[in-house]
Write a protein that holds these residues in place. Structure first.
Motif, PDB file in Angstrom:
ATOM      1  N   GLN A   1     -91.780  71.291 -51.928  1.00 49.77           N
ATOM      2  CA  GLN A   1     -92.465  70.267 -51.554  1.00 49.77           C
ATOM      3  C   GLN A   1     -92.127  68.810 -52.286  1.00 49.77           C
ATOM      4  OE1 GLN A   1     -95.563  70.546 -49.831  1.00 49.77           O
ATOM      5  NE2 GLN A   1     -94.633  71.921 -49.215  1.00 49.77           N
ATOM      6  N   ALA A   2     -90.720  68.877 -51.948  1.00 56.67           N
ATOM      7  CA  ALA A   2     -89.960  67.793 -52.267  1.00 56.67           C
ATOM      8  C   ALA A   2     -90.443  66.447 -51.615  1.00 56.67           C
ATOM      9  CB  ALA A   2     -88.527  67.778 -52.238  1.00 56.67           C
ATOM     10  N   SER A   3     -90.036  65.297 -51.948  1.00 58.01           N
ATOM     11  CA  SER A   3     -90.346  64.134 -51.329  1.00 58.01           C
ATOM     12  C   SER A   3     -89.847  63.863 -49.673  1.00 58.01           C
ATOM     13  CB  SER A   3     -89.842  62.725 -52.191  1.00 58.01           C
ATOM     14  OG  SER A   3     -88.372  62.739 -51.981  1.00 58.01           O
ATOM     15  N   VAL A   4     -90.347  63.075 -49.057  1.00 54.80           N
ATOM     16  CA  VAL A   4     -89.899  62.929 -47.674  1.00 54.80           C
ATOM     17  C   VAL A   4     -88.426  62.513 -47.758  1.00 54.80           C
ATOM     18  CG1 VAL A   4     -90.070  61.695 -45.389  1.00 54.80           C
ATOM     19  CG2 VAL A   4     -91.887  62.783 -46.462  1.00 54.80           C
ATOM     20  N   ARG A   5     -88.097  61.642 -48.483  1.00 52.95           N
ATOM     21  CA  ARG A   5     -86.881  60.812 -48.832  1.00 52.95           C
ATOM     22  C   ARG A   5     -85.669  61.981 -49.233  1.00 52.95           C
ATOM     23  NH1 ARG A   5     -85.182  55.805 -52.732  1.00 52.95           N
ATOM     24  NH2 ARG A   5     -83.024  55.670 -52.423  1.00 52.95           N
ATOM     25  N   GLU A   6     -86.013  62.869 -49.871  1.00 52.95           N
ATOM     26  CA  GLU A   6     -85.250  63.947 -50.367  1.00 52.95           C
ATOM     27  C   GLU A   6     -84.784  65.050 -49.270  1.00 52.95           C
ATOM     28  OE1 GLU A   6     -84.705  67.629 -53.728  1.00 52.95           O
ATOM     29  OE2 GLU A   6     -86.206  66.050 -54.122  1.00 52.95           O
ATOM     30  N   ILE A   7     -86.063  65.201 -48.516  1.00 53.60           N
ATOM     31  CA  ILE A   7     -85.801  66.256 -47.556  1.00 53.60           C
ATOM     32  C   ILE A   7     -84.959  65.398 -46.467  1.00 53.60           C
ATOM     33  CG2 ILE A   7     -87.098  67.305 -45.624  1.00 53.60           C
ATOM     34  CD1 ILE A   7     -89.503  67.552 -47.407  1.00 53.60           C
ATOM     35  N   GLU A   8     -85.380  64.352 -46.044  1.00 52.89           N
ATOM     36  CA  GLU A   8     -84.233  63.694 -45.141  1.00 52.89           C
ATOM     37  C   GLU A   8     -83.004  63.242 -45.271  1.00 52.89           C
ATOM     38  OE1 GLU A   8     -87.024  60.236 -44.055  1.00 52.89           O
ATOM     39  OE2 GLU A   8     -88.082  61.477 -42.636  1.00 52.89           O
ATOM     40  N   SER A   9     -82.770  63.375 -46.710  1.00 51.89           N
ATOM     41  CA  SER A   9     -81.352  62.966 -47.061  1.00 51.89           C
ATOM     42  C   SER A   9     -80.395  63.943 -46.358  1.00 51.89           C
ATOM     43  CB  SER A   9     -81.384  63.180 -48.544  1.00 51.89           C
ATOM     44  OG  SER A   9     -81.438  64.452 -49.273  1.00 51.89           O
ATOM     45  N   TRP A  10     -80.964  65.086 -45.887  1.00 49.78           N
ATOM     46  CA  TRP A  10     -79.939  66.226 -45.366  1.00 49.78           C
ATOM     47  C   TRP A  10     -79.903  66.145 -43.934  1.00 49.78           C
ATOM     48  CZ3 TRP A  10     -76.883  68.699 -48.710  1.00 49.78           C
ATOM     49  CH2 TRP A  10     -77.454  68.732 -49.918  1.00 49.78           C
ATOM     50  N   SER A  11     -80.564  65.260 -43.323  1.00 51.16           N
ATOM     51  CA  SER A  11     -80.628  64.930 -41.824  1.00 51.16           C
ATOM     52  C   SER A  11     -79.298  64.863 -41.336  1.00 51.16           C
ATOM     53  CB  SER A  11     -81.830  64.116 -41.414  1.00 51.16           C
ATOM     54  OG  SER A  11     -83.008  64.635 -41.707  1.00 51.16           O
ATOM     55  N   PRO A  12     -78.578  63.587 -41.988  1.00 52.82           N
ATOM     56  CA  PRO A  12     -77.276  63.100 -41.312  1.00 52.82           C
ATOM     57  C   PRO A  12     -76.183  64.495 -41.300  1.00 52.82           C
ATOM     58  CG  PRO A  12     -78.225  61.634 -42.830  1.00 52.82           C
ATOM     59  CD  PRO A  12     -79.034  62.745 -43.096  1.00 52.82           C
ATOM     60  N   GLU A  13     -76.198  65.329 -42.371  1.00 54.68           N
ATOM     61  CA  GLU A  13     -75.159  66.240 -42.343  1.00 54.68           C
ATOM     62  C   GLU A  13     -75.743  67.518 -41.372  1.00 54.68           C
ATOM     63  OE1 GLU A  13     -71.920  68.705 -44.051  1.00 54.68           O
ATOM     64  OE2 GLU A  13     -72.264  66.675 -43.501  1.00 54.68           O
ATOM     65  N   LEU A  14     -77.174  67.764 -41.156  1.00 55.89           N
ATOM     66  CA  LEU A  14     -77.377  68.663 -40.224  1.00 55.89           C
ATOM     67  C   LEU A  14     -77.289  68.014 -38.968  1.00 55.89           C
ATOM     68  CD1 LEU A  14     -80.783  69.894 -42.205  1.00 55.89           C
ATOM     69  CD2 LEU A  14     -78.900  71.389 -41.584  1.00 55.89           C
ATOM     70  N   THR A  15     -77.531  66.876 -38.774  1.00 52.83           N
ATOM     71  CA  THR A  15     -77.291  66.635 -37.238  1.00 52.83           C
ATOM     72  C   THR A  15     -75.876  66.483 -37.071  1.00 52.83           C
ATOM     73  OG1 THR A  15     -79.265  64.952 -37.297  1.00 52.83           O
ATOM     74  CG2 THR A  15     -77.502  64.458 -35.622  1.00 52.83           C
ATOM     75  N   LEU A  16     -74.859  66.150 -37.688  1.00 58.09           N
ATOM     76  CA  LEU A  16     -73.503  66.037 -37.301  1.00 58.09           C
ATOM     77  C   LEU A  16     -73.151  67.371 -37.135  1.00 58.09           C
ATOM     78  CD1 LEU A  16     -70.896  64.392 -37.126  1.00 58.09           C
ATOM     79  CD2 LEU A  16     -70.553  64.963 -39.654  1.00 58.09           C
ATOM     80  N   THR A  17     -73.289  68.513 -38.120  1.00 59.71           N
ATOM     81  CA  THR A  17     -72.821  69.974 -37.865  1.00 59.71           C
ATOM     82  C   THR A  17     -73.589  70.640 -36.719  1.00 59.71           C
ATOM     83  OG1 THR A  17     -74.290  70.693 -39.484  1.00 59.71           O
ATOM     84  CG2 THR A  17     -71.935  70.066 -39.955  1.00 59.71           C
ATOM     85  N   ALA A  18     -74.721  70.297 -36.371  1.00 57.52           N
ATOM     86  CA  ALA A  18     -75.568  70.957 -35.454  1.00 57.52           C
ATOM     87  C   ALA A  18     -74.947  70.528 -34.017  1.00 57.52           C
ATOM     88  CB  ALA A  18     -76.880  70.637 -35.537  1.00 57.52           C
ATOM     89  N   ASP A  19     -74.800  69.307 -33.865  1.00 57.68           N
ATOM     90  CA  ASP A  19     -73.956  68.789 -32.552  1.00 57.68           C
ATOM     91  C   ASP A  19     -72.776  69.464 -32.322  1.00 57.68           C
ATOM     92  OD1 ASP A  19     -76.338  67.207 -32.022  1.00 57.68           O
ATOM     93  OD2 ASP A  19     -75.451  65.402 -32.831  1.00 57.68           O
ATOM     94  N   ALA A  20     -71.789  69.575 -33.514  1.00 57.88           N
ATOM     95  CA  ALA A  20     -70.587  70.221 -33.340  1.00 57.88           C
ATOM     96  C   ALA A  20     -70.718  71.670 -33.033  1.00 57.88           C
ATOM     97  CB  ALA A  20     -69.754  70.091 -34.599  1.00 57.88           C
ATOM     98  N   LEU A  21     -71.615  72.319 -33.762  1.00 62.07           N
ATOM     99  CA  LEU A  21     -71.698  73.695 -33.269  1.00 62.07           C
ATOM    100  C   LEU A  21     -72.200  73.955 -32.140  1.00 62.07           C
ATOM    101  CD1 LEU A  21     -73.590  75.054 -36.859  1.00 62.07           C
ATOM    102  CD2 LEU A  21     -71.023  75.467 -36.132  1.00 62.07           C
ATOM    103  N   THR A  22     -73.275  73.308 -31.455  1.00 62.27           N
ATOM    104  CA  THR A  22     -73.785  73.565 -30.289  1.00 62.27           C
ATOM    105  C   THR A  22     -72.834  73.259 -29.232  1.00 62.27           C
ATOM    106  OG1 THR A  22     -76.041  72.941 -31.133  1.00 62.27           O
ATOM    107  CG2 THR A  22     -75.648  72.902 -28.706  1.00 62.27           C
TER     108      THR A  22
END
Length: 359
Positions: A167-188
């Motif tokens: 139950q971390a802050s939204v800011r901490e959770i969203e800090s992983w979004s750039p890396e997830l987005t970049l790698t998700a697009d590449a994998l897909t």
């Protein structure tokens, strides 16, 4: 790639075995529970560092706490043969290639193996995870960047999921979004390229094996079509916080096998499923061969099971034309198998593997 020799100690029912297969077709016969499947499993473990039948920790012979599989693998482009050892000891797998420590990814890359066994129907009948692994084996061997992108995505996914559970802050959770987005697009993108090529090739094998022209493959990327993954992470944030994990993304990707836009598993017999999966494996192997100018090893357990004589002949025709090595188990050395050229026949009994004939 070919196994020139495989030796094992304390693996399943074998106290030891020494197997020198033919470079093309190998038929391994024997009664049920004689050790045929265990031999194939040993070759699979030697190539992948894992078992398709159960936990790796259960494979040592009764009363033993370790096993060793020692193989010699044919070199490529004039290179000397490789010495590959896979050892289970102290509750972990250790891999050595040419007397140097190596990782599982090095092992899988060095010795590509494809398996068709009585549990292969799970590829059609079970959940998406097994089909995702099927896709990723192929992409791993076709796309040099895949393994790195896959590791980066999973590392970021674990961190985001940990933050969600805490139950971390939204800011901490969203800090992983750039890396997830970049790698998700590449994998897909890599998965989509691979499935496009596989979708073009598999029907050729299905027509030869089953005389079927209506089967198709469909890739589901794991989140809404037409939506960027960055937007998906924003849209699903509150639901993910409630669930405690990331519910959409490449880790939910799926391969669907369809007939007239309906799931194929609802329309075919077990025998047809076996031939469908054989066609997928052969197509996957051909894609590998086109990329690397060499063919994976094919392992086929219980050749005749659930197949009519006509289907057995169709499958054997494909195996005879396969440019690589195959190891095929059967209850007996039938006239159909005897009629093939360029093969060896082995017999397994009481934990002993004996060469009976080479043609």
């Amino acid at each position: 790639m070919r196994f020139r020799r495989a030796k094992a100690q304390h693996f399943r029912l074998f106290q030891a075995f020494d197997f020198e297969p033919h470079p093309r077709l190998n038929f391994v016969t024997g009664a049920n529970a004689a050790g045929k499947t265990s031999l194939l499993e040993a070759l699979y473990v030697a190539a992948r560092g894992d078992s398709h039948r159960g936990a790796i920790s259960t494979l040592a012979t009764d009363g033993q706490s370790s096993f060793l599989i020692d193989t010699r693998i044919s070199g490529v482009d004039g290179r000397p043969d490789d010495k590959v050892e896979v050892r289970w000891q102290d509750r972990r797998i250790a891999v050595r290639i040419n007397d140097q420590s190596a990782g599982l990814s090095d092992l899988v890359r060095r010795m590509p193996v494809l398996l068709i066994d009585p549990l292969a129907h799970r590829l059609i009948e079970e959940g998406p995870g097994i089909r995702r692994r099927f896709i990723d084996w192929g992409v791993f061997h076709m796309e040099q960047e895949f393994h790195d992108q896959w590791r980066r995505f999973n590392r970021a996914l674990r961190q985001r999921n940990a933050a969600l559970r805490a139950q971390a802050s939204v800011r901490e959770i969203e800090s992983w979004s750039p890396e997830l987005t970049l790698t998700a697009d590449a994998l897909t993108a890599m998965r989509e390229r691979y499935l496009d090529r596989l979708s073009q090739l598999a029907p050729k094998y299905w027509q030869s094996l089953v005389d079927e022209k209506g089967w198709t493959l469909a890739f589901v990327r794991g989140w809404r079509e037409g939506e960027s993954y960055a937007d998906t992470l924003i849209r699903t944030l509150e639901g993910d916080r409630n669930a405690g994990h990331t519910r959409e993304g490449p880790h939910r990707a799926e391969l669907r096998v369809l007939s007239d836009n309906s799931l194929l598993k609802e329309r075919v017999s077990r025998g047809q499923q076996k031939l469908l999966i054989a066609g997928l494996m052969l197509a996957q192997g051909e894609l590998y061969r086109q990329k690397h100018e060499d063919a994976p090893v094919l392992l086929l357990d219980d050749f005749a099971a659930e197949l009519s004589m006509d289907s057995q002949q169709r499958l054997l025709t494909q195996l005879q034309s396969w440019p690589g090595q195959s190891v095929i188990t059967a209850l007996d050395y039938s006239p159909l198998l005897q009629a093939t050229n360029d093969h060896a026949m082995f017999h397994v009994e009481h934990g002993e593997i004996t060469l009976k004939k080479t043609i």
